[in-house]
Design a protein around this motif. Structure first.
Motif, PDB file in Angstrom:
ATOM      1  N   ASN A   1      -8.625  -4.758  -1.111  1.00  0.00           N
ATOM      2  CA  ASN A   1      -9.732  -4.961  -2.054  1.00  0.00           C
ATOM      3  C   ASN A   1      -9.235  -5.353  -3.439  1.00  0.00           C
ATOM      4  O   ASN A   1      -9.931  -6.035  -4.181  1.00  0.00           O
ATOM      5  CB  ASN A   1     -10.653  -3.744  -2.093  1.00  0.00           C
ATOM      6  CG  ASN A   1     -10.009  -2.529  -2.721  1.00  0.00           C
ATOM      7  OD1 ASN A   1      -9.745  -2.499  -3.920  1.00  0.00           O
ATOM      8  ND2 ASN A   1      -9.726  -1.513  -1.908  1.00  0.00           N
TER       9      ASN A   1
ATOM     10  N   ALA B   1      -8.628  -9.222  -3.794  1.00  0.00           N
ATOM     11  CA  ALA B   1      -9.802 -10.014  -4.161  1.00  0.00           C
ATOM     12  C   ALA B   1      -9.989 -10.020  -5.675  1.00  0.00           C
ATOM     13  O   ALA B   1     -10.387 -11.022  -6.259  1.00  0.00           O
ATOM     14  CB  ALA B   1     -11.038  -9.469  -3.469  1.00  0.00           C
TER      15      ALA B   1
ATOM     16  N   GLY C   1     -22.921  -2.932  -2.004  1.00  0.00           N
ATOM     17  CA  GLY C   1     -21.619  -2.549  -1.480  1.00  0.00           C
ATOM     18  C   GLY C   1     -21.713  -1.504  -0.384  1.00  0.00           C
ATOM     19  O   GLY C   1     -20.964  -1.547   0.588  1.00  0.00           O
TER      20      GLY C   1
ATOM     21  N   ALA D   1     -22.685  -3.227   2.720  1.00  0.00           N
ATOM     22  CA  ALA D   1     -21.560  -4.035   3.183  1.00  0.00           C
ATOM     23  C   ALA D   1     -20.558  -3.160   3.935  1.00  0.00           C
ATOM     24  O   ALA D   1     -20.033  -3.559   4.976  1.00  0.00           O
ATOM     25  CB  ALA D   1     -20.886  -4.732   2.008  1.00  0.00           C
TER      26      ALA D   1
ATOM     27  N   ASP E   1     -19.577  -4.174   7.849  1.00  0.00           N
ATOM     28  CA  ASP E   1     -18.256  -4.676   8.219  1.00  0.00           C
ATOM     29  C   ASP E   1     -17.232  -4.265   7.154  1.00  0.00           C
ATOM     30  O   ASP E   1     -17.170  -4.851   6.085  1.00  0.00           O
ATOM     31  CB  ASP E   1     -18.308  -6.204   8.342  1.00  0.00           C
ATOM     32  CG  ASP E   1     -17.075  -6.747   9.045  1.00  0.00           C
ATOM     33  OD1 ASP E   1     -15.983  -6.194   8.838  1.00  0.00           O
ATOM     34  OD2 ASP E   1     -17.223  -7.718   9.786  1.00  0.00           O
TER      35      ASP E   1
ATOM     36  N   VAL F   1     -13.951  -4.496   7.166  1.00  0.00           N
ATOM     37  CA  VAL F   1     -12.869  -5.454   6.927  1.00  0.00           C
ATOM     38  C   VAL F   1     -13.341  -6.540   5.955  1.00  0.00           C
ATOM     39  O   VAL F   1     -12.658  -6.862   4.983  1.00  0.00           O
ATOM     40  CB  VAL F   1     -12.409  -6.085   8.260  1.00  0.00           C
ATOM     41  CG1 VAL F   1     -11.349  -7.136   7.996  1.00  0.00           C
ATOM     42  CG2 VAL F   1     -11.860  -5.019   9.179  1.00  0.00           C
ATOM     43  N   ALA F   2     -14.551  -7.067   6.224  1.00  0.00           N
ATOM     44  CA  ALA F   2     -15.074  -8.116   5.349  1.00  0.00           C
ATOM     45  C   ALA F   2     -15.353  -7.558   3.954  1.00  0.00           C
ATOM     46  O   ALA F   2     -15.048  -8.202   2.952  1.00  0.00           O
ATOM     47  CB  ALA F   2     -16.337  -8.714   5.950  1.00  0.00           C
ATOM     48  N   ALA F   3     -15.905  -6.353   3.889  1.00  0.00           N
ATOM     49  CA  ALA F   3     -16.211  -5.754   2.589  1.00  0.00           C
ATOM     50  C   ALA F   3     -14.939  -5.602   1.766  1.00  0.00           C
ATOM     51  O   ALA F   3     -14.888  -5.953   0.585  1.00  0.00           O
ATOM     52  CB  ALA F   3     -16.882  -4.401   2.776  1.00  0.00           C
ATOM     53  N   GLU F   4     -13.906  -5.111   2.417  1.00  0.00           N
ATOM     54  CA  GLU F   4     -12.615  -4.913   1.755  1.00  0.00           C
ATOM     55  C   GLU F   4     -12.081  -6.255   1.229  1.00  0.00           C
ATOM     56  O   GLU F   4     -11.592  -6.342   0.108  1.00  0.00           O
ATOM     57  CB  GLU F   4     -11.658  -4.275   2.770  1.00  0.00           C
ATOM     58  CG  GLU F   4     -10.391  -3.695   2.242  1.00  0.00           C
ATOM     59  CD  GLU F   4     -10.544  -2.368   1.510  1.00  0.00           C
ATOM     60  OE1 GLU F   4      -9.692  -2.107   0.672  1.00  0.00           O
ATOM     61  OE2 GLU F   4     -11.494  -1.586   1.778  1.00  0.00           O
ATOM     62  N   SER F   5     -12.238  -7.310   2.030  1.00  0.00           N
ATOM     63  CA  SER F   5     -11.758  -8.627   1.613  1.00  0.00           C
ATOM     64  C   SER F   5     -12.566  -9.204   0.460  1.00  0.00           C
ATOM     65  O   SER F   5     -12.082 -10.067  -0.258  1.00  0.00           O
ATOM     66  CB  SER F   5     -11.816  -9.607   2.789  1.00  0.00           C
ATOM     67  OG  SER F   5     -10.909  -9.206   3.780  1.00  0.00           O
ATOM     68  N   MET F   6     -13.816  -8.744   0.307  1.00  0.00           N
ATOM     69  CA  MET F   6     -14.634  -9.238  -0.797  1.00  0.00           C
ATOM     70  C   MET F   6     -14.455  -8.350  -2.036  1.00  0.00           C
ATOM     71  O   MET F   6     -15.264  -8.362  -2.948  1.00  0.00           O
ATOM     72  CB  MET F   6     -16.121  -9.282  -0.416  1.00  0.00           C
ATOM     73  CG  MET F   6     -16.434 -10.193   0.736  1.00  0.00           C
ATOM     74  SD  MET F   6     -15.854 -11.863   0.483  1.00  0.00           S
ATOM     75  CE  MET F   6     -15.038 -12.162   2.032  1.00  0.00           C
ATOM     76  N   GLY F   7     -13.427  -7.541  -2.033  1.00  0.00           N
ATOM     77  CA  GLY F   7     -13.092  -6.762  -3.220  1.00  0.00           C
ATOM     78  C   GLY F   7     -13.791  -5.430  -3.314  1.00  0.00           C
ATOM     79  O   GLY F   7     -13.803  -4.816  -4.381  1.00  0.00           O
ATOM     80  N   ILE F   8     -14.385  -4.972  -2.215  1.00  0.00           N
ATOM     81  CA  ILE F   8     -15.056  -3.678  -2.269  1.00  0.00           C
ATOM     82  C   ILE F   8     -14.102  -2.587  -1.807  1.00  0.00           C
ATOM     83  O   ILE F   8     -13.524  -2.668  -0.721  1.00  0.00           O
ATOM     84  CB  ILE F   8     -16.324  -3.698  -1.404  1.00  0.00           C
ATOM     85  CG1 ILE F   8     -17.382  -4.512  -2.127  1.00  0.00           C
ATOM     86  CG2 ILE F   8     -16.834  -2.289  -1.130  1.00  0.00           C
ATOM     87  CD1 ILE F   8     -18.566  -4.809  -1.302  1.00  0.00           C
ATOM     88  N   ASN F   9     -13.950  -1.587  -2.649  1.00  0.00           N
ATOM     89  CA  ASN F   9     -13.108  -0.456  -2.291  1.00  0.00           C
ATOM     90  C   ASN F   9     -13.919   0.439  -1.355  1.00  0.00           C
ATOM     91  O   ASN F   9     -14.698   1.281  -1.791  1.00  0.00           O
ATOM     92  CB  ASN F   9     -12.719   0.281  -3.565  1.00  0.00           C
ATOM     93  CG  ASN F   9     -11.714   1.364  -3.313  1.00  0.00           C
ATOM     94  OD1 ASN F   9     -11.537   1.797  -2.173  1.00  0.00           O
ATOM     95  ND2 ASN F   9     -11.042   1.808  -4.357  1.00  0.00           N
ATOM     96  N   THR F  10     -13.742   0.235  -0.056  1.00  0.00           N
ATOM     97  CA  THR F  10     -14.630   0.897   0.907  1.00  0.00           C
ATOM     98  C   THR F  10     -14.519   2.423   0.834  1.00  0.00           C
ATOM     99  O   THR F  10     -15.518   3.115   0.941  1.00  0.00           O
ATOM    100  CB  THR F  10     -14.324   0.443   2.345  1.00  0.00           C
ATOM    101  OG1 THR F  10     -12.938   0.552   2.573  1.00  0.00           O
ATOM    102  CG2 THR F  10     -14.742  -0.985   2.571  1.00  0.00           C
TER     103      THR F  10
END
Lengths: 257, 343
Positions: free
Chosen positions: A73, A76, B212, B215, B219, B221-230
């Motif tokens: 994260n 990004a 968020g 998100a 998903d 994996v996708a959330a993490e890739s979009m900069g979301i600290n899951t």
């Protein structure tokens, strides 16, 4: 100047070497292709760049900064964003909200101002709304912005993925087979779109693609992988005539003759 | 802006109804309060289970923490609060607000402690960990003598020589005052907080920040890739859910005037999960309606009390078969359906 530098990266899963001592770089505002037969390790390269996997050896430098200690994260936030080979849209969200999620990267409003709807929050939300509309307009997705993202046709879903990645305001965009599942006319539209995006947002793009027409048509430079090893790099015209590449794709001509 | 207006007018309406609460039949009044408490519990669990997609089965544990902490504060420290805020209506309500927030914060703090390690787990595993946690809380309370252990807690005797005891002591000559759990919970507080949590979740979920959470559910994996600290989003959902469960516990304790560890057993958690599932994971109005239905239903079925649980269970099964998405489904689909009808 090189934006991204892959420095002697090796990625092993147990006994399987997925990437073997790969060196590659992407320069500012450059469109680079990454091709290779199935299982060559292309998507693994993306996963290493975005820190989904930590490389066994070597490191990835982004703007001369090592990405070793960054989580996915945080990558990004640095300015690298990707799309996925098997579409990974948020299935309960509309097209608009799928894109909206990406704005979290630069969001000033936190938990409390979002809950309490402070004035500066409403202003920021309005700005984000406008930006989303602009982006969707650019990709011709404006009419379907309130549809559920996964109800769109396959090609449009790929486009939503690209918009969603662009919305994080990246300096480097990683596209994983953006043309997969599109018909020829959609593909040529997409090629034009990718080039436009590169020029309009002044970003660099690293592109994985199987469709040679797409790759040869838009990439400025190409890397070819086979079994995790880089077997060729150069201009599209050079790659097209490279013996090793032809062999990798079509097999060894001598033994089969 | 519009939601703020709705919220304020709802609060005003709640305040006005509160003025005539004494004319409501006590039986119906009790059911009303329980409806309010269940709305709070279910809505807060909805944030964790419905919107963020983390299956927690430990809500009763957080409710117990908030409930026990707040009622023990308002009894043990009754003289202190009386000094601090005065004894009148204002003082009582200030005391209540204070202990309620403290109860919520304690639940939130424990939620943080439990959440950070356990939110790495997914699905069934998280459910088991949270279930285990809530049982641990219950068993711990059963062992705590100063809050009544397994006898339950209803107040404390304070002797003039400073001795505090849960039972009346017969060998002392000192005078004493009994501080029972004060009846602070009323219509206003219950429904004010219920309205607040609905407002809270509605705003959160419709903001860019709050997308968020959805998100993360859809998903990771996708959330993490979009900069979301899951991890951060999961913990925030878990902690704020725990906070409101703690507040609900405080409301429950100050209404019943008695808490027993058995009030917070496994079945209580399941009851709250049932409301969320019946209402629809991630549907705000659905969960409110389900909270109303599942609070009233056992009362309506009192006439056939032997078969009550059978009917209750049957309803849940029928619901699962016919509308697995809940009464309303998620808000998004609800909106789309309306568009089709008008076209």
């Amino acid at each position: 100047m090189s934006l991204l530098k892959i420095n002697n990266v090796t990625m092993k899963f147990g006994g399987l070497t997925s990437i073997d001592a790969l060196n590659a770089e992407v320069n500012d505002n450059e469109l680079v292709g990454l091709i290779g037969p199935n299982g060559a390790g292309k998507t693994t390269v993306f996963n290493v760049i975005t820190s989904v996997y930590k490389p066994t050896l070597g490191e990835v430098l982004f703007q001369d900064k090592s990405l070793k200690n960054y989580k996915t994260n945080q990558i990004a936030h640095l300015g690298i964003c990707r799309t996925f080979q098997n579409i990974r849209l948020f299935k309960s969200l509309s097209v608009k909200d799928n894109v909206r999620v990406s704005f979290g990267v630069r969001l000033k409003a936190g938990f409390f101002s979002s809950v309490m709807q402070l004035n500066k929050f409403s202003k920021e939300e309005k700005e984000i709304d406008n930006r989303i509309d602009e982006l969707l307009e650019l990709f011709n997705l404006h009419d379907v912005k309130d549809e559920e993202a996964i109800s769109l046709p396959y090609g449009d879903q790929r486009k939503v993925e690209i918009v969603r990645a662009l919305a994080t305001d990246p300096k480097l965009l990683l596209l994983d087979e953006p043309a997969a599942g599109m018909n020829p006319s959609e593909k040529s539209d997409l090629m034009k779109l990718i080039r436009d995006v590169k020029d309009k947002f002044r970003i660099s793009i690293l592109l994985i693609e199987h469709d040679m027409k797409v790759v040869m048509g838009i990439c400025e430079r190409i890397y070819v992988l086979e079994y995790g090893k880089k077997i060729a790099e150069g201009l599209p015209s050079e790659i097209q005539n490279n013996e090793k590449v032809i062999e990798a794709y079509l097999g060894d001509t001598k033994t089969h003759a | 802006m519009k939601s703020k207006l709705y919220f304020l007018s709802t609060v005003l309406a709640i305040f006005l109804i509160n003025l005539v609460k004494d004319s409501i039949d006590p039986y119906y009044y009790t059911i009303l309060i329980y409806i309010g408490i269940n709305i709070i519990l279910a809505s807060s669990l909805n944030l964790i289970n419905g919107f963020t997609g983390q299956f927690s089965l430990g809500h009763a544990g957080f409710m117990a923490i908030g409930g026990y902490l707040s009622i023990s504060m308002s009894t043990y420290f009754a003289p202190f609060f009386a000094n601090l805020f005065g004894a009148g209506v204002f003082g009582e309500n200030m005391t209540f607000l204070t202990v309620m927030i403290l109860g919520g914060l304690a639940a939130a703090a424990i939620g943080l402690l439990v959440g950070v390690p356990s939110l790495r787990l997914k699905g069934d595993y998280l459910a088991i960990v949270t279930l285990g946690f809530s049982e641990i809380i219950r068993v711990l309370i059963q062992g705590m003598d100063f809050i009544g252990a397994s006898q339950g807690f209803r107040g404390v005797y304070q002797y003039s020589n400073g001795v505090k005891s849960l039972q009346m002591l017969d060998n002392t000559q000192d005078s004493f005052i009994f501080y029972g759990v004060p009846k602070y919970t009323n219509f206003f507080w219950t429904f004010f907080i219920a309205a607040f949590i609905v407002y809270f979740i509605y705003n959160l979920i419709n903001s860019t920040y709050g997308k968020g959470f959805l998100a993360v559910k859809d998903d990771e994996v996708a959330a993490e890739s979009m900069g979301i600290n899951t991890t951060k989003f999961k913990v925030i959902a878990f902690v704020s859910g725990a906070f409101f469960a703690g507040v609900a516990g405080a409301l429950y304790g100050h209404f019943n005037l008695y808490l027993n560890p058995e009030d917070f057993n496994f079945l209580k958690s399941v009851e709250i999960v049932a409301i969320v599932i019946l209402g629809g994971m991630g549907s705000i109005p659905g969960v409110i309606i389900a909270a109303v239905i599942l609070t009233i239903l056992p009362e309506l079925l009192r006439g056939i009390s032997e078969y009550r649980m059978i009917v209750y269970a049957l309803l849940l099964i029928i619901m699962m078969l016919t509308r697995p998405q809940g009464i309303f489904g998620t808000k998004f689909k609800f909106k789309r359906k309306k568009k089709v009808e008008s076209a």
